[in-house]
Design a protein around this motif. Structure first.
Motif, mmCIF file in Angstrom:
data_model
loop_
_atom_site.group_PDB
_atom_site.id
_atom_site.type_symbol
_atom_site.label_atom_id
_atom_site.label_comp_id
_atom_site.label_asym_id
_atom_site.label_seq_id
_atom_site.Cartn_x
_atom_site.Cartn_y
_atom_site.Cartn_z
ATOM 1 N N PRO A 9 7.522 7.133 -10.168
ATOM 2 C CA PRO A 9 6.555 7.130 -11.267
ATOM 3 C C PRO A 9 7.040 7.924 -12.487
ATOM 4 C CG PRO A 9 5.493 7.726 -9.191
ATOM 5 C CD PRO A 9 6.961 7.698 -8.939
ATOM 6 N N MET A 10 6.533 7.512 -13.649
ATOM 7 C CA MET A 10 6.848 8.207 -14.900
ATOM 8 C C MET A 10 5.553 8.591 -15.592
ATOM 9 S SD MET A 10 9.670 5.496 -16.286
ATOM 10 C CE MET A 10 9.532 5.935 -18.001
ATOM 11 N N GLN A 11 5.560 9.735 -16.263
ATOM 12 C CA GLN A 11 4.460 10.026 -17.180
ATOM 13 C C GLN A 11 5.048 10.124 -18.579
ATOM 14 O OE1 GLN A 11 2.534 13.609 -15.747
ATOM 15 N NE2 GLN A 11 3.949 14.961 -16.825
ATOM 16 N N VAL A 12 4.321 9.547 -19.539
ATOM 17 C CA VAL A 12 4.846 9.443 -20.892
ATOM 18 C C VAL A 12 3.843 10.000 -21.897
ATOM 19 C CG1 VAL A 12 5.543 7.811 -22.715
ATOM 20 C CG2 VAL A 12 6.253 7.406 -20.353
ATOM 21 N N GLY A 13 4.358 10.770 -22.830
ATOM 22 C CA GLY A 13 3.514 11.299 -23.897
ATOM 23 C C GLY A 13 4.226 11.196 -25.237
ATOM 24 N N GLY A 14 3.457 11.424 -26.318
ATOM 25 C CA GLY A 14 4.052 11.407 -27.655
ATOM 26 C C GLY A 14 3.535 10.266 -28.500
ATOM 27 N N GLY A 15 2.596 10.581 -29.366
ATOM 28 C CA GLY A 15 2.119 9.580 -30.331
ATOM 29 C C GLY A 15 1.154 8.549 -29.783
ATOM 30 N N ILE A 16 0.595 8.787 -28.587
ATOM 31 C CA ILE A 16 -0.359 7.814 -28.033
ATOM 32 C C ILE A 16 -1.749 8.148 -28.579
ATOM 33 C CG2 ILE A 16 -1.257 6.721 -25.931
ATOM 34 C CD1 ILE A 16 1.245 7.754 -24.471
ATOM 35 N N ARG A 17 -2.134 7.491 -29.660
ATOM 36 C CA ARG A 17 -3.393 7.836 -30.327
ATOM 37 C C ARG A 17 -4.298 6.634 -30.534
ATOM 38 N NH1 ARG A 17 -0.660 12.083 -34.602
ATOM 39 N NH2 ARG A 17 0.589 13.082 -32.973
ATOM 40 N N THR A 18 -3.876 5.474 -30.047
ATOM 41 C CA THR A 18 -4.758 4.306 -30.133
ATOM 42 C C THR A 18 -4.870 3.673 -28.752
ATOM 43 O OG1 THR A 18 -2.931 2.800 -30.581
ATOM 44 C CG2 THR A 18 -4.021 3.766 -32.501
ATOM 45 N N LEU A 19 -5.941 2.911 -28.559
ATOM 46 C CA LEU A 19 -6.136 2.225 -27.281
ATOM 47 C C LEU A 19 -4.978 1.282 -26.999
ATOM 48 C CD1 LEU A 19 -9.898 1.253 -26.982
ATOM 49 C CD2 LEU A 19 -8.572 2.756 -25.472
#
Lengths: 490, 195
Positions: free
Chosen positions: A76-86
């Protein structure tokens, strides 16, 4: 505790920043997929990916690279950064990303979190809470909001958030210490907290684990080789395997040697009766070492093995005089679980490989007798009478490569001295190989057994005289070791 | 009642037979697939590598007979791993009783796992009669079966894996009950009492 190695992406490359400052960029890998695969290969159960360009721009910028990693990776991966819209969130969650991290947007729009949790479940929606002096930071850490974290956490609880990545910006990339008090406080509020920032040493990981923190992200410390992923995973994994206590019985012409008197044992000279007694006392395994010199040897050993196997239902190893795969076959078929070879392993190393191939590595124990000559640990054979050209660490690695499943390591300098195991030797060998190591030679007290297991990192301790002469019973020894927090079967 | 112990040259047959002797349970060694017809229950022991074990089971006809049988069958150690669809060990297609993949322990763990570890029950089973939860059993293995809905008990060795599984009449333990002292013998005896 979950250990999550981090990959920070800037322009498609794997970088690290210091304290979130984009000017401090340091490139660690041109190909992030290779980096992710390397982490997975070492045993990581999840990878943490931050799209730094995305965090700054307010929208994902490295999706192509992230999906390329996703394609190659099994974990599994978790991803973040710039996720601000549905749509940005859905893009990742519908393309195989296990968990997404919402930072800035979480602070601005709780309803956004609410909708994502309803659609994808709370386990997959992680709130990235980045703190600078107790305030929540946003937009790639370029800004700090006015909101305090306690108030913010209350809001998160209300919308059903359970997963958090908590970063103390002051600590990030500083290779210092995590903010333990903060991580503990938030964990106690019922969140699954993944600690991030400043996690740079094994003791720090142990401390977080002790505080029941859910996970830790490690980045710079790995890239800068302050810690290895292997050691981080090893010390934080849940592992209930116990350390083994193994009495060794020397047998000559079918009788145990070394004088002993056990009140409730009619014939302590009978190896089977003595072995049974030890098994009932809680021995985890037994070793029978045959030192018979006569021509009848093979027959008597086989008879002994058959009798032991009929009466004792814990594992046992047999050593002494084994020279061919046929010898090994006979003993295993008679009921031995493992065989131990020493001199012949040096003289004919192929036997290790042949035995491992035919019967499995798990039954091939290589006994290594070691003596310190000057500054070097040297391997000896023929009951310690002949020095070989092998240096101990090199030989240990060699036998592992050849197929040995376990090493029985005896310090000749300590054997019979009751001065304790040679801890330095044990540390060097246990660090060099990835198979179990049994410590032998020199145990005179319970404290010696403790040191061999704890400081020496041995997987098992072998002792003869302290049990035979009833200095302690096995039960007492196990209670003692257990009271010192070692995993012991009682 | 008669137990068949499958002999396919994969070790520790003697130890299992010794344990049944002690428990005074009647058994015979099955050398070929049609020997199983005379058995009420079957034990599939196993030490060694998945690839050569499967080859022998297939060429002897045991593989097909095992898949077809409705009799209670107990796999031990490698016997459990052979229940899977596939094993990473020598990239072997296995019996396909449990739709899972057997994996090698990751490199941060010592392999083999060797010694006594806790077996934590996740489901009730007549196999566990009079055995306390979290008891210790003896393990020796480098590969593991992940947990699934067929898991009856699990064990933590850095990774949480299936230490006891069951699907229909197929039971298996990753540990060696025949080498796990009193409680191991108890489990074997519980299997022999299954109807």
């Amino acid at each position: 505790m979950l250990i999550i190695p981090a990959i920070d992406l800037l322009n498609g490359r794997c970088v690290r920043l210091t304290k979130g400052d984009y000017a401090s960029e340091k490139i660690y890998a041109e190909n992030p997929t290779q980096q992710a695969l390397a982490f997975a290969q070492q045993g990581a159960a999840m990878i943490h990916i931050v799209d730094l360009d995305g965090a700054k721009a307010g929208k994902p910028c490295n999706q192509a690279v992230i999906l390329a990693i996703r394609k190659s990776l099994e974990i599994p991966m978790q991803v973040g950064g710039g996720i601000r819209t549905l749509s940005a969130a859905q893009f990742y969650l519908e393309n195989g990303i296990e968990r997404i991290i919402i930072g800035t947007k979480a602070l601005e729009d709780l309803d956004f979190l609410n909708r994502l949790i309803a659609q994808f479940s709370a386990k997959r929606i992680v709130v990235g809470m980045d703190l600078r002096e107790g305030k929540v930071a946003t937009q790639g850490w370029l800004k700090t909001s006015d909101q305090g974290y306690r108030e913010f956490l209350q809001d998160l609880k209300k919308v059903g958030v359970s997963e958090l990545v908590v970063t103390d910006i002051e600590k990030d990339g500083m290779l210092t210490e995590p903010n333990y008090a903060l991580m503990e406080e938030i964990s106690k509020l019922g969140f699954n907290v993944v600690a991030s920032g400043g996690v740079s040493s094994l003791p720090a990981l142990q401390k977080l684990k002790a505080l029941n923190v859910f996970g830790a992200i490690i980045g710079k410390a790995l890239y800068e080789e302050k810690i290895t992923l292997k050691n981080a995973l090893r010390i934080t994994a849940k592992n209930t395997l116990t350390k083994r206590i193994i009495p060794c019985l020397d047998v000559k012409n079918g009788r145990t040697v070394k004088g002993i008197n056990f009140e409730n044992l009619r014939d302590a000279g009978d190896p089977v009766a003595l072995g049974k007694y030890y098994a009932e006392e809680g021995a985890d395994e037994l070793v029978f070492l045959d030192i018979t010199a006569s021509k009848e040897k093979r027959k008597t050993v086989k008879e002994l093995v058959s009798r032991v196997a009929q009466e004792i239902f814990i594992p046992f190893t047999v050593g002494g005089g084994i020279e061919t795969t046929e010898d090994i076959r006979e003993l295993l078929q008679a009921g031995a679980d493992k065989i131990s070879i020493n001199t012949i392993a040096v003289k004919n190393p192929k036997l290790i490989t042949e035995g491992a191939k035919a019967f499995g590595s798990q039954c091939m124990v290589v006994a290594i007798d070691v003596k310190k000559i000057g500054d070097t640990y040297k391997v000896f054979i023929k009951g310690g009478s002949e020095e070989t050209t092998w240096e101990a660490i090199a030989w240990a690695k060699e036998v592992e490569k050849l197929g040995a499943g376990e090493i029985l390591l005896t310090s000749m300098d300590r054997d019979g001295t009751k001065a304790g195991y040679d801890i330095e030797l044990l540390q060097q060998i246990t660090a060099a190989v990835n198979i179990p190591v049994i410590a032998s030679g020199g145990a005179g007290s319970q404290e010696d057994l403790l040191a061999g297991l704890r400081e020496g990192n041995a997987d098992a301790v072998l002792a003869a005289s302290i049990f035979h002469f009833k200095k302690y019973t096995i039960r007492e020894v196990k209670q003692f070791l257990s009271s010192h927090n070692l995993p012991i079967r009682i | 009642m008669k137990i068949a112990i499958i002999d396919y040259d994969a070790g520790n047959l003697r130890s299992v037979a010794n344990a049944l002797d002690l428990l005074q349970i009647e058994y015979f060694i099955a050398k070929q697939a049609n020997d199983l017809e005379a058995a009420d229950k079957i034990i599939l022991p196993g030490v060694g590598a998945a690839g050569s074990a499967m080859q022998k089971l297939i060429s002897s006809g045991f593989a097909e007979a095992i898949k077809q049988t409705k009799k209670p069958l107990l796999g031990i150690c490698l016997g459990l791993q052979l229940f899977a669809d596939f094993s990473e060990e020598e990239n072997t297609d296995c019996l396909g009783i449990i739709p899972e993949k057997v994996k090698l322990f990751p490199p941060f763990l010592k392999t083999p796992q060797m010694g006594w570890n806790q077996v934590n029950f996740t489901n009730k089973s007549p196999l566990f009669e009079e055995i306390p939860d979290a008891s210790y059993f003896y393990f020796v293995h480098s590969y593991y079966l992940p947990t699934s809905k067929y898991t009856l008990a699990q064990t933590d060795y850095g990774i949480t894996f299936s230490s006891v599984v069951q699907k229909d009449n197929f039971y298996a333990t990753q540990f060696h009950p025949e080498k796990s002292g009193e409680l191991g013998l108890k489990l074997l005896s519980n299997f022999c009492k299954l109807c």
